[in-house]
Scaffold this active site. Structure first.
Site, PDB file in Angstrom:
ATOM      1  N   GLU A 105       0.832  -1.202   0.000  1.00 54.56           N
ATOM      2  CA  GLU A 105       0.000   0.000   0.000  1.00 54.56           C
ATOM      3  C   GLU A 105       0.869   1.255   0.000  1.00 54.56           C
ATOM      4  OE1 GLU A 105      -3.470  -0.266   2.631  1.00 54.56           O
ATOM      5  OE2 GLU A 105      -3.121   1.807   3.220  1.00 54.56           O
ATOM      6  N   ASP A 107       0.250   5.347   0.628  1.00 57.63           N
ATOM      7  CA  ASP A 107      -0.818   6.211   1.149  1.00 57.63           C
ATOM      8  C   ASP A 107      -0.513   7.700   1.160  1.00 57.63           C
ATOM      9  OD1 ASP A 107      -2.353   4.070   2.068  1.00 57.63           O
ATOM     10  OD2 ASP A 107      -1.380   4.049   4.014  1.00 57.63           O
ATOM     11  N   GLU A 109      -2.778  10.649   3.076  1.00 62.02           N
ATOM     12  CA  GLU A 109      -3.998  10.935   3.844  1.00 62.02           C
ATOM     13  C   GLU A 109      -3.931  12.386   4.282  1.00 62.02           C
ATOM     14  OE1 GLU A 109      -5.608   8.163   6.761  1.00 62.02           O
ATOM     15  OE2 GLU A 109      -4.042   6.756   6.230  1.00 62.02           O
TER      16      GLU A 109
END
Ligand SMILES: *[C@@H]1O[C@H](CO)[C@@H](O)[C@H](O)[C@H]1NC(C)=O
Ligand SMILES: *[C@@H]1O[C@H](CO)[C@@H](O)[C@H](O)[C@H]1NC(C)=O
Length: 294
Positions: A105, A107, A109
C-alpha cells in the site's frame, strides 16, 4: 528502399497515429470510465460528464471510490481540492493498495483542521502487510482553496510522493539489504472521505463540528496513460501493443530523483516535515527500521 523497410515505416506511422489517438483519449480522463463509486449511498458523485468527482461526508456516512483497473507500476497523478472551512476530524485518504493480509500500500492521507489551521499530509508505505512508515508534512499552500496535484511515481527502483511536481518523500527499493519492496502485487487506486475525530486533528483533541456538514472534497485531472495496467496476469507494459508504443514514452518506469529532485526533497523535509518514523526512537525502542540507516 526495400519493400520491408517501406512496410515497417508504414507500420511505425500507423503506430504513431494510433498512439496519438490513445493519448488523446487517455488525456481526456474520465471518472466514469476509470472508477467505480464503492460506498456512501449517493454521497459520492461524478459530475461534468465524468470530469469531476466529489466525495462527501455527513454524520451518517462518508463515501469512497475505487479504480476499475489494477496497476503494477505507474506515475499516477490526481488533482484534489480538500474539504474547506472547518474540516476537523475528517480524513481524505487517497492511496494505492493491493488486497489481503500481506498487502502492499502507498498512502496519502489528509487530516483536516479548524478553519485557518493547517492540514497535515500523512504518508505511509506498506510492504507485505507491514506499515509503520509514517511521515507527515505541512503544505506550503492552503489545499482547500484550489486543486493541487498529488502524485505517486511507483516503479521498480523507488516510490516517490510529489506535490505539484515537488518530491516530498522517496521509498527506495532496498531489496539488496533485505527490505521488502512492492513490485509483484498489482494495486487499485482508492479514495475515501471518512470520520476519524478520535485522532485526526491535534491527535483527537479537536472534534468534528457536525453543524458544518456535509463536508466535501473534489477530484479531477486523473489519467492513467503513464501506468502499467495489470489484467489477467499480464502487464500492458510488457505486451507487444505496450504502452511504450501507445503512449510513446515509458521514461517514468526508470525515472529516479535527479539532483534537483534531491534538493527539493531536502527543502521540503527541512521546512515542512513534522513527523518521521525514521527518527522516532521513543516509538521504536528496539531500533529504527533498517531503511532508516543510510
Ligand atoms: C491543526 O492546527 C494545529 C494548530 O496550528 C496544529 O498543531 C495541528 O498540527 C494541525 N493539524 C492537524 C491535522 O491537527
Ligand atoms: C519522455 O517523457 C519525459 C517526461 O514526461 C520527457 O522529459 C522526455 O523528453 C520524453 N522523451 C521522449 C523521447 O519523448
Amino acid at each position: 528502399m526495400t519493400f520491408q523497410s517501406v512496410l515497417s515505416n508504414k507500420m511505425a506511422l500507423a503506430l504513431v497515429v494510433l498512439g496519438i489517438l490513445v493519448m488523446a483519449a487517455a488525456a481526456a480522463g474520465n471518472f466514469n470510465k476509470d472508477f467505480d463509486i464503492t460506498w456512501g449511498d449517493g454521497r459520492a458523485k461524478m459530475l461534468n460528464n465524468g470530469q469531476l468527482l466529489t466525495l462527501s461526508m455527513d454524520k451518517t456516512s462518508g463515501s469512497g471510490f475505487r479504480s476499475k483497473k489494477q496497476y503494477l507500476f505507474g506515475k499516477i497523478d490526481m488533482q484534489l481540492k480538500l474539504v474547506p472551512g472547518n474540516s476537523a476530524g475528517t480524513i481524505t485518504a487517497y492511496y494505492l493498495s493491493s488486497l489481503g493480509s500481506a498487502h502492499d500500500e502507498i498512502d496519502f492521507e489528509f487530516l483536516g483542521n479548524l478553519s485557518g489551521d493547517p492540514y497535515i499530509l500523512h504518508t505511509n508505505v506498506f510492504t507485505q502487510g507491514k506499515g509503520n512508515r509514517e511521515q507527515q508534512f505541512f503544505l506550503w499552500f492552503d489545499p482547500t482553496k484550489d486543486f493541487h496535484t498529488y502524485s505517486i511515481l511507483w516503479n521498480p527502483q523507488s516510490i516517490i510522493f510529489s506535490v505539484d511536481g515537488t518530491p516530498i518523500r522517496e521509498f527506495e527499493n532496498l531489496e539488496s539489504k533485505g527490505i521488502a519492496f512492492p513490485k509483484s502485487q498489482a494495486m487499485w487506486i482508492y479514495s475515501s472521505l471518512w470520520h476519524a475525530d478520535g485522532w485526526a486533528t491535534r491527535g483527537g483533541l479537536v472534534k468534528t463540528d457536525w453543524t458544518q456538514a456535509p463536508f466535501t472534497a473534489s477530484y479531477r485531472g486523473f489519467n492513467d496513460a503513464q501506468a502499467c495496467i495489470w489484467s489477467s496476469g499480464s502487464s500492458s507494459c510488457s505486451s507487444s501493443s505496450s504502452s511504450s508504443s501507445s503512449s510513446g514514452n515509458n521514461s517514468w518506469l526508470s525515472q529516479s530523483l535527479d539532483a534537483m529532485g534531491q534538493q527539493r526533497i531536502k527543502w521540503v523535509q527541512k521546512n515542512y516535515m513534522i513527523y518521521n518514523y525514521c527518527t522516532d526512537t521513543k516509538r521504536f525502542p528496539q531500533g529504527l527500521a533498517p531503511e532508516c540507516s543510510p
